[in-house]
Design a protein around this motif. Structure first.
Motif, short mmCIF file in Angstrom:
data_model
loop_
_atom_site.label_atom_id
_atom_site.label_comp_id
_atom_site.label_asym_id
_atom_site.label_seq_id
_atom_site.Cartn_x
_atom_site.Cartn_y
_atom_site.Cartn_z
N CYS A 104 0.85 -1.19 0.00
CA CYS A 104 0.00 0.00 0.00
C CYS A 104 0.89 1.25 0.00
O CYS A 104 2.06 1.19 0.38
CB CYS A 104 -0.89 0.00 1.24
SG CYS A 104 -0.02 -0.28 2.80
N PHE A 105 0.35 2.35 -0.45
CA PHE A 105 1.01 3.65 -0.45
C PHE A 105 2.29 3.70 -1.28
O PHE A 105 3.24 4.41 -0.93
CB PHE A 105 1.30 4.12 0.99
CG PHE A 105 0.10 4.12 1.89
CD1 PHE A 105 -1.04 4.82 1.54
CD2 PHE A 105 0.10 3.41 3.08
CE1 PHE A 105 -2.16 4.83 2.36
CE2 PHE A 105 -1.00 3.41 3.90
CZ PHE A 105 -2.14 4.12 3.55
N GLY A 106 2.34 2.95 -2.36
CA GLY A 106 3.45 3.06 -3.30
C GLY A 106 4.81 2.80 -2.69
O GLY A 106 4.98 1.98 -1.78
N VAL A 336 2.18 2.64 8.06
CA VAL A 336 2.78 1.32 7.87
C VAL A 336 3.64 0.94 9.08
O VAL A 336 3.57 -0.19 9.58
CB VAL A 336 3.60 1.28 6.57
CG1 VAL A 336 4.36 -0.04 6.45
CG2 VAL A 336 2.68 1.46 5.36
N ARG A 337 4.44 1.88 9.55
CA ARG A 337 5.28 1.59 10.72
C ARG A 337 4.42 1.30 11.95
O ARG A 337 4.68 0.35 12.71
CB ARG A 337 6.24 2.74 11.00
CG ARG A 337 7.19 2.47 12.17
CD ARG A 337 8.18 3.59 12.38
NE ARG A 337 9.15 3.65 11.29
CZ ARG A 337 9.16 4.56 10.33
NH1 ARG A 337 8.24 5.51 10.31
NH2 ARG A 337 10.08 4.54 9.39
N GLY A 338 3.39 2.10 12.15
CA GLY A 338 2.53 1.90 13.31
C GLY A 338 1.81 0.57 13.27
O GLY A 338 1.71 -0.13 14.29
N LEU A 339 1.30 0.19 12.10
CA LEU A 339 0.61 -1.10 11.98
C LEU A 339 1.58 -2.26 12.18
O LEU A 339 1.23 -3.26 12.83
CB LEU A 339 -0.06 -1.20 10.61
CG LEU A 339 -1.28 -0.30 10.38
CD1 LEU A 339 -1.80 -0.46 8.96
CD2 LEU A 339 -2.39 -0.59 11.39
N PHE A 340 2.78 -2.13 11.64
CA PHE A 340 3.76 -3.22 11.83
C PHE A 340 4.05 -3.40 13.32
O PHE A 340 4.05 -4.53 13.83
CB PHE A 340 5.05 -2.91 11.07
CG PHE A 340 6.06 -4.02 11.16
CD1 PHE A 340 6.07 -5.04 10.21
CD2 PHE A 340 6.98 -4.08 12.20
CE1 PHE A 340 6.99 -6.08 10.30
CE2 PHE A 340 7.91 -5.11 12.30
CZ PHE A 340 7.90 -6.12 11.34
N TYR A 381 -7.80 0.04 2.96
CA TYR A 381 -7.86 -0.92 4.06
C TYR A 381 -6.82 -0.56 5.13
O TYR A 381 -7.10 -0.64 6.33
CB TYR A 381 -7.64 -2.34 3.56
CG TYR A 381 -7.75 -3.39 4.65
CD1 TYR A 381 -8.99 -3.68 5.21
CD2 TYR A 381 -6.64 -4.07 5.12
CE1 TYR A 381 -9.11 -4.63 6.23
CE2 TYR A 381 -6.74 -5.01 6.13
CZ TYR A 381 -7.98 -5.29 6.68
OH TYR A 381 -8.10 -6.22 7.68
N ALA A 382 -5.62 -0.15 4.68
CA ALA A 382 -4.60 0.27 5.65
C ALA A 382 -5.08 1.47 6.45
O ALA A 382 -4.81 1.57 7.66
CB ALA A 382 -3.30 0.60 4.92
N LEU A 383 -5.78 2.39 5.80
CA LEU A 383 -6.31 3.55 6.51
C LEU A 383 -7.36 3.16 7.54
O LEU A 383 -7.38 3.68 8.66
CB LEU A 383 -6.90 4.55 5.51
CG LEU A 383 -5.89 5.36 4.70
CD1 LEU A 383 -6.58 6.08 3.54
CD2 LEU A 383 -5.18 6.38 5.59
#
Length: 391
Positions: A104-106, A336-340, A381-383
């Protein structure tokens, strides 16, 4: 249905090196056509519709996504393959697979996911694409993945050239081969020191053509730069002068389209001429001769390669690092970092199938499961996951 004449160095599906799991041939489709169809029907391919190319898709409906970019690459790849009397289905299949592994997010998403995975082997979109088509797509009764032909897999992994050995370009020799590619190569050797087929090389060139032309289109329409800014690049200045002469006073929206179509046409025509010259020079008698050439047989001329580099340099500074785009990048990196960090610390917050996959794993294995889950997310979905878990 599959008796189109092929050049002797083209990839003939009847002489394919086969699949990891043997299958009966189809009475109605060649093997490369079946690969093309499997990729189109895969879950990972559908998700490309909601993955960013450069812009967040819902910032504007007309900007490219990974899916529209991939379709454009496939169209150009088929045209190149047809003009060089190669197998169009293999060229198209390679093009359709080439971006499956993007996050996601290129590139912002990929960079931060690679950083999160640094202690566990890193993240590479080509390696992840291989992982998708050999492992993560779970659709068939007899195997995981899509069970693609050797030629499609080698194109996915090596469409940009060999990964090791004396043919690797100087600038790429410092890059490590991702361990997933190395591990798969031990099971199903892909000759990482050799070039891929001429069809795969068509897909690689098509990617460059589509990327440059359509990022110029998106950048102009978004107002990140102007047509006058592009005149600093001699190749583009020549095309704009041609448009001014043929269509003086043309409104901007039409001028942009006239420019984009000329960029694609000139690059494709140059690729035909240069590739024909190289093929005459090396005179390959088979696909294996193509693989063992010292240079790619499908390529741009030196002048057009120079023009392509100038366009990429311009886009990097004026588009990918534009002040209006950087906040989107920074927000994507935070997400992305927060979700990881969230899912790595508490895998049970992932959906059950992913939590179940993570339970028996050691730390490195758990990180890979989390990485696989996040890499498959679409932007939206990531959002929604960020809203749920990160506030």
């Amino acid at each position: 249905m599959h008796d189109k004449p092929l050049a002797p160095y083209g990839a003939d599906w009847r002489r394919s090196r086969g699949r990891m799991f043997a299958e009966k041939t189809s009475p109605t489709r060649g093997d490369f056509q079946r690969d093309r169809d499997r990729l189109i029907h895969s879950t990972a391919f559908r998700r490309l519709a909601h993955k960013t190319q450069v812009f967040i898709p819902f910032e504007g409906d007309h900007f490219r996504t990974r899916l529209t970019h991939t379709i454009e690459v496939a169209q150009i790849a088929r045209a190149l393959a047809r003009g060089l009397t190669l197998d169009e289905d293999l060229a198209e299949a390679t093009a359709l697979a080439h971006d499956l592994g993007h996050t996601c997010f290129g590139h912002a998403g990929e960079e931060v996911l690679d950083a999160c995975m640094a202690a566990y082997g890193g993240f590479d979109h080509n390696a992840h694409a291989l992982r998708i088509v050999t492992c993560l797509e779970r659709r068939y009764a007899g195997w995981d993945g899509l069970n693609l032909c050797y030629e499609t897999l080698e194109g996915l992994v090596k469409h940009n050239g060999p990964l090791r050995g004396r043919f690797v370009p100087v600038g790429r020799r410092k890059r490590k081969i991702h361990r997933h590619i190395i591990e798969f190569d031990r099971i199903f050797p892909l000759d990482l020191e050799l070039f891929a087929s001429a069809e795969a090389q068509c897909a690689a060139l098509a990617d460059d053509i589509a990327y440059n032309a359509h990022d110029i289109d998106d950048g102009l329409r978004a107002g990140l730069f102007s047509l006058d800014d592009l005149r600093r690049i001699p190749f583009l200045d020549m095309l704009l002068a041609e448009i001014d002469t043929l269509h003086p006073g043309l409104e901007q929206v039409r001028a942009i389209h006239e420019l984009v179509r000329r960029i694609i046409t000139r690059f494709v025509e140059d690729a035909f001429a240069e590739s024909a010259r190289r093929l005459r020079m090396v005179a390959p008698k088979s696909i294996d001769d193509v693989r063992r050439c010292e240079l790619p047989v499908v390529a741009f001329s030196d002048n057009m390669e120079r023009a392509q580099k100038e366009i990429k340099d311009f886009l990097f500074t004026r588009m990918y690092r534009h002040a209006a785009v950087l906040p989107v990048w920074r927000n994507a990196e935070k997400i992305v970092r927060g979700l990881f960090e969230k899912f790595f610390a508490d895998p049970e917050t992932m959906p059950e199938e992913w939590a179940q996959a993570a339970r028996p794993c050691d730390e490195a294995g758990r990180a890979r499961v989390v990485s696989d889950y996040i890499a498959g997310m679409t932007d939206r979905y990531a959002l929604t996951q960020a809203e749920q878990w990160l506030g």
